[in-house]
Design an enzyme around this catalytic site. Structure first.
Site, PDB file in Angstrom:
ATOM      1  N   SER A   1      36.567  41.101  37.564  1.00  0.00           N
ATOM      2  CA  SER A   1      36.119  40.739  38.903  1.00  0.00           C
ATOM      3  C   SER A   1      35.086  41.787  39.299  1.00  0.00           C
ATOM      4  O   SER A   1      35.395  42.972  39.330  1.00  0.00           O
ATOM      5  CB  SER A   1      37.326  40.772  39.844  1.00  0.00           C
ATOM      6  OG  SER A   1      36.902  40.609  41.181  1.00  0.00           O
TER       7      SER A   1
ATOM      8  N   LYS B   1      33.917  37.079  36.935  1.00  0.00           N
ATOM      9  CA  LYS B   1      34.074  36.547  38.299  1.00  0.00           C
ATOM     10  C   LYS B   1      33.247  37.425  39.214  1.00  0.00           C
ATOM     11  O   LYS B   1      33.333  38.649  39.133  1.00  0.00           O
ATOM     12  CB  LYS B   1      35.555  36.564  38.672  1.00  0.00           C
ATOM     13  CG  LYS B   1      35.884  36.642  40.158  1.00  0.00           C
ATOM     14  CD  LYS B   1      37.388  36.540  40.406  1.00  0.00           C
ATOM     15  CE  LYS B   1      37.831  37.350  41.617  1.00  0.00           C
ATOM     16  NZ  LYS B   1      39.304  37.359  41.807  1.00  0.00           N
TER      17      LYS B   1
ATOM     18  N   LYS C   1      32.038  38.213  43.315  1.00  0.00           N
ATOM     19  CA  LYS C   1      32.394  37.997  44.715  1.00  0.00           C
ATOM     20  C   LYS C   1      31.197  37.383  45.410  1.00  0.00           C
ATOM     21  O   LYS C   1      30.046  37.777  45.157  1.00  0.00           O
ATOM     22  CB  LYS C   1      32.744  39.338  45.369  1.00  0.00           C
ATOM     23  CG  LYS C   1      34.005  39.960  44.798  1.00  0.00           C
ATOM     24  CD  LYS C   1      35.237  39.180  45.234  1.00  0.00           C
ATOM     25  CE  LYS C   1      36.519  39.872  44.809  1.00  0.00           C
ATOM     26  NZ  LYS C   1      37.720  39.154  45.262  1.00  0.00           N
TER      27      LYS C   1
ATOM     28  N   ASP D   1      34.512  34.190  43.811  1.00  0.00           N
ATOM     29  CA  ASP D   1      35.607  34.370  44.770  1.00  0.00           C
ATOM     30  C   ASP D   1      35.013  34.684  46.135  1.00  0.00           C
ATOM     31  O   ASP D   1      34.298  35.681  46.289  1.00  0.00           O
ATOM     32  CB  ASP D   1      36.499  35.535  44.292  1.00  0.00           C
ATOM     33  CG  ASP D   1      37.748  35.716  45.144  1.00  0.00           C
ATOM     34  OD1 ASP D   1      37.913  34.991  46.144  1.00  0.00           O
ATOM     35  OD2 ASP D   1      38.565  36.600  44.795  1.00  0.00           O
TER      36      ASP D   1
ATOM     37  N   GLU E   1      37.043  30.459  44.080  1.00  0.00           N
ATOM     38  CA  GLU E   1      38.321  30.976  44.580  1.00  0.00           C
ATOM     39  C   GLU E   1      38.267  31.156  46.095  1.00  0.00           C
ATOM     40  O   GLU E   1      37.321  31.733  46.622  1.00  0.00           O
ATOM     41  CB  GLU E   1      38.586  32.313  43.879  1.00  0.00           C
ATOM     42  CG  GLU E   1      39.968  32.890  44.073  1.00  0.00           C
ATOM     43  CD  GLU E   1      40.133  34.211  43.303  1.00  0.00           C
ATOM     44  OE1 GLU E   1      39.372  34.462  42.337  1.00  0.00           O
ATOM     45  OE2 GLU E   1      41.003  34.992  43.690  1.00  0.00           O
TER      46      GLU E   1
ATOM     47  N   ASP F   1      44.010  31.669  46.317  1.00  0.00           N
ATOM     48  CA  ASP F   1      44.565  33.026  46.189  1.00  0.00           C
ATOM     49  C   ASP F   1      45.315  33.315  47.500  1.00  0.00           C
ATOM     50  O   ASP F   1      46.523  33.048  47.615  1.00  0.00           O
ATOM     51  CB  ASP F   1      43.397  34.009  45.931  1.00  0.00           C
ATOM     52  CG  ASP F   1      43.786  35.478  45.960  1.00  0.00           C
ATOM     53  OD1 ASP F   1      44.922  35.807  46.322  1.00  0.00           O
ATOM     54  OD2 ASP F   1      42.942  36.346  45.617  1.00  0.00           O
TER      55      ASP F   1
ATOM     56  N   LYS G   1      49.314  36.487  42.363  1.00  0.00           N
ATOM     57  CA  LYS G   1      49.389  37.947  42.511  1.00  0.00           C
ATOM     58  C   LYS G   1      50.820  38.241  42.882  1.00  0.00           C
ATOM     59  O   LYS G   1      51.324  37.732  43.888  1.00  0.00           O
ATOM     60  CB  LYS G   1      48.465  38.430  43.634  1.00  0.00           C
ATOM     61  CG  LYS G   1      46.994  38.386  43.282  1.00  0.00           C
ATOM     62  CD  LYS G   1      46.133  38.851  44.428  1.00  0.00           C
ATOM     63  CE  LYS G   1      44.660  38.773  44.034  1.00  0.00           C
ATOM     64  NZ  LYS G   1      43.787  38.860  45.217  1.00  0.00           N
TER      65      LYS G   1
ATOM     66  N   GLY H   1      44.297  40.467  40.523  1.00  0.00           N
ATOM     67  CA  GLY H   1      44.446  41.918  40.615  1.00  0.00           C
ATOM     68  C   GLY H   1      44.144  42.383  42.025  1.00  0.00           C
ATOM     69  O   GLY H   1      43.517  41.658  42.805  1.00  0.00           O
TER      70      GLY H   1
HETATM   71  O1  OSB Z   1      40.595  38.420  45.937  1.00  0.00           O
HETATM   72  O2  OSB Z   1      41.102  38.834  43.933  1.00  0.00           O
HETATM   73  C1  OSB Z   1      40.800  39.232  45.058  1.00  0.00           C
HETATM   74  C2  OSB Z   1      40.474  43.039  44.953  1.00  0.00           C
HETATM   75  C3  OSB Z   1      40.980  43.370  46.191  1.00  0.00           C
HETATM   76  C4  OSB Z   1      41.368  42.370  47.045  1.00  0.00           C
HETATM   77  C5  OSB Z   1      41.259  41.030  46.659  1.00  0.00           C
HETATM   78  C6  OSB Z   1      40.782  40.698  45.417  1.00  0.00           C
HETATM   79  C7  OSB Z   1      40.350  41.718  44.558  1.00  0.00           C
HETATM   80  C8  OSB Z   1      39.754  41.492  43.250  1.00  0.00           C
HETATM   81  C9  OSB Z   1      39.847  42.619  42.261  1.00  0.00           C
HETATM   82  O3  OSB Z   1      39.122  40.501  42.975  1.00  0.00           O
HETATM   83  C10 OSB Z   1      40.667  42.299  41.095  1.00  0.00           C
HETATM   84  C11 OSB Z   1      40.926  43.523  40.265  1.00  0.00           C
HETATM   85  O4  OSB Z   1      40.117  43.787  39.374  1.00  0.00           O
HETATM   86  O5  OSB Z   1      41.942  44.210  40.496  1.00  0.00           O
HETATM   87 MG    MG Z   2      40.780  36.439  45.177  1.00  0.00          MG
END
Ligand code: OSB
Ligand code: MG
Length: 372
Positions: free
Chosen positions: A135, A161, A163, A188, A213, A238, A262, A290
């Protein structure tokens, strides 16, 4: 097993690189760790709550207060046949799933150690190698993002992925696709859009994304179904999924075709397994999300990802992407195939570096039977 003491600890660690989502940027993590002392064994759990109520209403301070005042007293001194027995003991406490997950997962960790079996086996996992994705947060420039993607692809990660948010979406995806037309790519939004953006969101369809996402509100399922009817791209939920009933509702209403699990968001391993099973029974693939965890939470995510319906690459990546030095030994490493190999060692297969954690600790409180 009997819970003789619970230790709450806060550690602070700088991220190797800032991580930016549609709701903000983090450079340092403030992480609450829970240790459960059971019959001479110590189990570790990590609370994934952030340093503010931005991803979810839970944050570090609510997790600390809820654990000290309600969760620890609910389980201290209790005799349990297995870790999942703590779920009914904590059921009177509404919400606070990230706080509960840290406690429950510490008990699973203790149980696995006590039984001398791998945590992944105790959870019912079967996969011996799990596919990994990354991510990548919002960067200061598109060039920086492209450089990061290039690095992660060279390492071997199976899925990228990014953001997205209004203003950092279509033009970014266009540049990525121009350079890498065929990579497995998803995005995402962390709830950055509304149904007023439906025409805009439909333009995401041209990029052949594996999924989008959480495009809409964090507490919504119904309107995601409306959006999914109008998109070719699969929606993955999510934030909206807090438990197995949410997953059922989302699947039955057609609000998503994929679910991100998660373990912290759903309140612990027991509920994560329930969500997994609901999705499996309805042919909805899942993957493990994550939350910028330390190695402790990350090792739990790895164990969970061995369940059979974790069919898509998760946000489970190498320690060095996050930390100069991780709190576990060995650090988490990814093979050139973009996978993590699952250890046969008892427990998580990773040893917690208690000396390092001690150095990083900024606050600590112990709850024993005497303090109940
Ligand atoms: O939406 O998945 C998410 C990190 C912090 C809060 C929300 C998210 C995320 C990530 C990071 O996308 C995922 C990771 O590499 O831990
Ligand atoms: Mg997410």
């Amino acid at each position: 097993m009997k819970v003789e003491a619970i230790t709450l600890r806060e550690i602070q660690i700088p991220l190797v690189h800032f991580f930016e989502t549609s709701f903000g940027r983090v450079s340092n993590r403030r992480i609450i760790l829970v240790t459960a002392h059971c019959d001479g064994v110590i189990g570790w759990g990590e609370c994934v709550a952030d340093d503010g109520p931005f991803y979810s209403s839970e944050w570090s301070e609510t997790a600390w207060a809820t654990t000290r005042q309600y969760l620890a007293p609910a389980i201290l001194g209790r005799q349990m046949a297995s870790a999942s027995d703590c779920v009914p003991l904590m059921a009177r406490i509404r919400g606070h799933r990230m706080a509960k997950a840290a406690v429950e997962n510490a008990l699973w960790d203790a149980e696995a150690k006590q039984k001398q079996i791998p945590l992944w086996k105790l959870l019912g996992g079967t996969l011996r190698e799990i596919p990994c994705g990354v991510s990548i947060g919002i960067q200061d420039s598109i060039e920086q993002l492209l450089d990061k993607i290039e690095i992660e692809l060279a390492v071997g990660y199976q899925r990228i992925k990014i953001k997205v948010k209004p203003g950092w979406d279509l033009s970014v995806l266009e540049k990525i696709r121009a350079r890498w037309p065929r990579i497995t790519l998803s995005c995402d939004a962390n709830s950055a859009y509304t149904l007023n953006d439906i025409d805009h969101l439909r333009k995401f369809d041209q990029f052949n994304l594996l999924m989008i996402e959480q495009p809409l509100w964090d507490d919504d399922i119904y309107f995601h179904a409306e959006l999914q009817r109008q998109l070719k791209t699969a929606i993955c939920l999510d934030e909206s999924i807090h438990h197995a009933r949410d997953a059922e509702e989302a699947i039955e209403t057609g609000a998503c075709r994929i679910i991100n699990i998660k373990v912290g968001r759903v309140g612990g391993f027991s509920e994560a397994i329930e969500v997994h099973d609901v999705c499996a029974s309805k042919n909805i693939p899942v993957w493990c999300g994550g939350m910028l965890e330390s190695g402790i939470g990350r090792s739990h995510n790895i164990a969970l990802s061995t369940l059979a319906n974790f069919k898509l690459p998760g946000d489970v990546s190498a320690s060095k992407r996050y930390w100069k030095e991780d709190v576990i030994d060995p650090e988490i490493e990814v093979t050139p195939r973009g996978t993590i190999q699952i250890s046969d060692e008892p427990g998580t297969g990773y040893t917690v570096r208690e000396d390092l954690i001690e150095k990083l600790t900024v606050r600590k409180e112990v709850f024993g039977l005497g303090t109940k």
